[in-house]
Design an enzyme around this catalytic site. Structure first.
Site, PDB file in Angstrom:
ATOM      1  N   LEU A   1      45.282  47.100  35.694  1.00  8.98           N
ATOM      2  CA  LEU A   1      45.910  45.923  35.101  1.00  8.98           C
ATOM      3  C   LEU A   1      46.748  46.257  33.870  1.00  8.98           C
ATOM      4  O   LEU A   1      47.749  45.619  33.599  1.00  8.98           O
ATOM      5  CB  LEU A   1      44.801  44.911  34.758  1.00  8.98           C
ATOM      6  CG  LEU A   1      45.197  43.576  34.166  1.00  8.98           C
ATOM      7  CD1 LEU A   1      46.222  42.868  35.023  1.00  8.98           C
ATOM      8  CD2 LEU A   1      43.966  42.682  34.030  1.00  8.98           C
TER       9      LEU A   1
ATOM     10  N   SER B   1      43.462  43.092  40.368  1.00 16.57           N
ATOM     11  CA  SER B   1      42.788  43.163  41.670  1.00 16.57           C
ATOM     12  C   SER B   1      41.742  42.073  41.839  1.00 16.57           C
ATOM     13  O   SER B   1      41.326  41.788  42.948  1.00 16.57           O
ATOM     14  CB  SER B   1      42.166  44.536  41.854  1.00 16.57           C
ATOM     15  OG  SER B   1      41.393  44.839  40.729  1.00 16.57           O
TER      16      SER B   1
ATOM     17  N   ASP C   1      34.786  47.235  32.803  1.00 13.37           N
ATOM     18  CA  ASP C   1      34.551  46.536  31.552  1.00 13.37           C
ATOM     19  C   ASP C   1      33.181  45.837  31.605  1.00 13.37           C
ATOM     20  O   ASP C   1      32.927  45.088  32.534  1.00 13.37           O
ATOM     21  CB  ASP C   1      35.653  45.470  31.421  1.00 13.37           C
ATOM     22  CG  ASP C   1      36.242  45.469  30.042  1.00 13.37           C
ATOM     23  OD1 ASP C   1      35.561  45.979  29.139  1.00 13.37           O
ATOM     24  OD2 ASP C   1      37.362  44.950  29.880  1.00 13.37           O
TER      25      ASP C   1
ATOM     26  N   GLU D   1      36.234  58.589  31.913  1.00  9.46           N
ATOM     27  CA  GLU D   1      35.104  57.886  31.308  1.00  9.46           C
ATOM     28  C   GLU D   1      33.810  58.644  31.558  1.00  9.46           C
ATOM     29  O   GLU D   1      32.973  58.773  30.671  1.00  9.46           O
ATOM     30  CB  GLU D   1      34.989  56.465  31.881  1.00  9.46           C
ATOM     31  CG  GLU D   1      35.941  55.468  31.268  1.00  9.46           C
ATOM     32  CD  GLU D   1      35.666  55.204  29.799  1.00  9.46           C
ATOM     33  OE1 GLU D   1      34.481  55.193  29.414  1.00  9.46           O
ATOM     34  OE2 GLU D   1      36.637  55.037  29.045  1.00  9.46           O
TER      35      GLU D   1
END
Lengths: 250, 420
Positions: free
Chosen positions: A94, A128, A150, A227
């Site tokens: 995004l 999405s 998130d 991450e």
């Protein structure tokens, strides 16, 4: 040639440098989108994304089979690209700056690869959570990835979580029977949430330990992503939920 | 974000304009009209106004009603709206059998064909289901809560409907999307199996209606949208069969006007029983467009345009049984001392002619009850039509900002600062 003219590219590796793509950590999935959205899967032109897979009729010879939802900086895609060289895969992100970075990174990898690798991966900027059905047909995907999403700790914001009971209906629609959904997080609370959503959903079943051990993708969930590497560096824990889409008739 | 918050805040201060709605009983026993929070029903058999009886636990409607509908069997009627209440009425005794409290404002309702479930959609895209155990005997049920059935991710659902065979529930939203979901045997546990998405519209959806005949009970779906088209779909696979553009039609007819609008909104469609015809109401068009649907050739075309002569009458909602019933009007009109205004007109589906007030079923007695008065001034009617148009586009259209404006608002964002 091109890379020399761009100051944002590393001179030694020819890859884009992350520091020039300063990104926000979050983006609100609920807000109205102002980027172009394909009207339907038939309107998505993947030929621009995968030029090496384009046939004489101007269309790609295969359909996209893997989707990395919220691909971030694209670490997983890049590892998967060489593991499944014949499978088309797409990252969906995004945040515009991050998408831009991944795009440049893939193009640079394609340029520097001597064996013509990385032609099977690409990235789109999209939401999405809203537009999955605009990109994929029923049963088109065989793998979906939700890596370190998130966490949205506040109860008020649970509906912004990318895994939820209702969104799983849409993921089950684009996944074929036997397709696999991979989720991982370093936040225990979110890990529990994602696992319980998947357990409750009648169209998903967990993979057995043997199946997890024999799946080469499972170990990449941690090691390949930016991450995941960060969590490993800090000695953190990860929470994984890997489920299979099962055939279902209500 | 900031700017849109401010704009929303302004909207909430003044009351939102809601279009007048109409729903006629499937065998034309009664006709219901809403203006704002007012629900008015007229008995077409006894030829008299109906007094609604509400003994259910729960308050009466106190804000704009946004959705009304008769069940296919004719036994039930549902009304719901901005006051977050869903009221289920007996369409015989006109007693309120149940009041369901929703968490959010309700935008659409549907009744399953066997009258055992009512579904309603809220402004956040969630569809809820309520089981109506024993309601068929006309019993008043204790207050219920809906169970969540499915969800469109944070999008306003504009219409909800069951397929004629009861297999699917279809939901249409402002994000150009129609979702077809298998209606499960145990709906209270959620509807997880999506049959298809019907994608092709390029603006918000406003209305859906099934075209069907006894041989083809599953039927085909028609949808109207803000992109000035009506489309025909096969819902089992979600494929688009035909597209009918209605903007040119409207443009040609209003040749006296300067430029025809580039995009018009189809505000309502209903299919005429036992025929392959459907009536469509179009924003800023004084009349009805009749569409013909060829189910074997999979085509959709305009067969007839019925203009409503004289006064300015742009239908805001239409409903059909033996006649085609139309209402035009709105509540909470800005800058006017009319709290709400409505005008009812009727078209004969056989002759396709607009009936005079004296000729319509119920006559002026009906008009007096449903409109509040027999005559409605024309200036108010055109103001209402304009207010409804504005309210609809501000509710359903994405706000457009110029690139400069958007960049300006992002100026303090971290990722916009250059590190060079």
């Amino acid at each position: 040639m091109e890379s020399e003219t761009k100051a944002t590219f590393s001179k030694s590796t020819g890859l884009p440098r992350k520091r020039f793509y300063r990104a926000r950590a979050h983006s609100n999935p609920l807000s109205d989108s102002h980027f172009p959205i394909p009207t339907s899967p038939a309107h998505v032109d993947f030929s621009l994304h995968f030029p090496k897979f384009v046939e004489a009729d101007g269309k790609t010879s295969k359909k996209v089979e893997f989707a990395d939802i919220g691909c971030g900086f694209g670490g997983l895609l890049i590892s998967l690209a060489t593991l499944f060289p014949e499978t088309l895969m797409i990252g969906m992100e995004l945040r515009d700056k991050v998408t831009e970075y991944v795009k440049e990174r893939i193009l640079a990898l394609r340029r520097t690869s001597s064996e013509g690798q990385y032609e099977n991966i690409s990235v789109v900027r999209t939401n999405s959570m809203k537009y999955i059905p605009n990109y994929f047909e029923k049963g088109q995907l065989s793998k979906m990835f939700f890596l370190f999403p998130d966490p949205h700790f506040k109860e008020k914001n649970y509906r912004r979580r990318v895994i939820s009971n209702h969104l799983l209906d849409e993921y089950a629609f684009v996944l074929r029977a036997g397709g696999i959904i991979y989720t991982i997080t370093d936040v225990e609370e979110l890990g529990e949430w994602m696992k319980s959503c998947l357990e409750k959903h009648p169209m998903f079943e967990p993979l057995t330990q043997e199946e997890l051990d024999s799946d080469p993708v499972v170990e990449l969930l941690c090691s390949a992503t930016e991450e995941g590497q960060k969590v490993a560096r800090n000695g953190g824990q990860t929470f994984r939920a890997v489920f299979r889409r099962i055939a279902y008739a209500s | 974000m900031e700017e849109s918050h401010i704009e929303k805040g302004e909207c909430q201060n003044k009351l939102e304009v809601a279009p007048a709605l109409i729903s006629v009983h499937p065998s034309q026993k009664s006709v219901a009209v809403t203006v704002g929070s007012d629900l008015r029903v007229f008995d077409l058999i006894e030829n008299c106004p109906i007094t609604l009886v509400d003994e259910s636990e729960g308050p009466a409607h106190k804000d704009s009603i946004r959705a009304i509908r008769h069940g296919a069997s004719g036994k039930l009627f549902v009304s719901a709206g901005d006051d977050k209440l869903v009221k289920i009425w007996s369409a015989d005794s006109w007693r309120c059998l149940n009041t369901v409290c929703s968490e959010k404002r309700v935008t659409a309702v549907a009744i399953s064909s066997d009258d055992s479930y009512v579904c309603y959609a809220d402004k956040f895209g969630v569809v809820w289901v309520v089981e109506l155990d024993g309601i068929n005997e006309g019993k008043v049920l204790p207050a219920k809560k809906g169970a969540s059935l499915l969800s469109h991710y944070c999008s306003i659902i504009t219409r909800l409907d069951f397929s004629p065979d009861g297999r699917y529930i279809v939901s249409a939203d402002r994000d150009f999307k129609i979702r077809v979901t298998v209606f499960p045997k145990k709906p209270l546990e959620g509807a997880h199996e999506i049959q298809s998405f019907c994608l092709g519209h390029t603006e918000f959806l406003t209305c859906i209606a099934f075209v069907w005949n006894p041989e083809l009970t599953q039927g085909y779906l028609m949808s109207g949208s803000g992109d000035s088209t009506v489309r025909l779909w096969d819902i089992t696979c979600g494929s688009l069969l035909d597209t009918c553009d209605v903007s040119t039609m409207v443009g040609d007819l209003e040749s006296s006007e300067s430029e025809p609008p580039s995009q018009v909104t189809v505000t309502d469609i209903c299919t005429i029983p036992n025929s392959s015809l459907a009536a469509a109401a179009i924003q800023s068009f004084q009349g009805i467009v009749l569409l013909s649907c060829d189910l074997s050739a999979h085509t959709l075309s305009i067969t007839k345009v019925i203009k409503i002569p004289g006064e300015s009458f742009i239908p805001t909602s239409i409903s059909v049984s033996k006649f085609l019933w139309m209402v035009s009007g709105a509540s909470n009109l800005p800058g006017s001392n009319h709290p709400g205004v409505s005008r009812v007109r009727v078209i004969s589906t056989e002759t396709c002619s607009v009936l005079e007030d004296e000729q319509i079923p119920g006559g002026t007695k009906l008009l007096k009850h449903l409109q509040g008065k027999v005559r409605v001034e024309e200036s108010v009617m055109s103001a209402a039509a304009e207010a409804v148009r504005e309210a609809m586009s501000s509710l359903l259209m994405k706000k457009q900002y110029s690139d400069e404006k958007r960049e300006f608002r992002k100026r303090t964002r971290n990722d916009k600062k250059t590190t060079l």
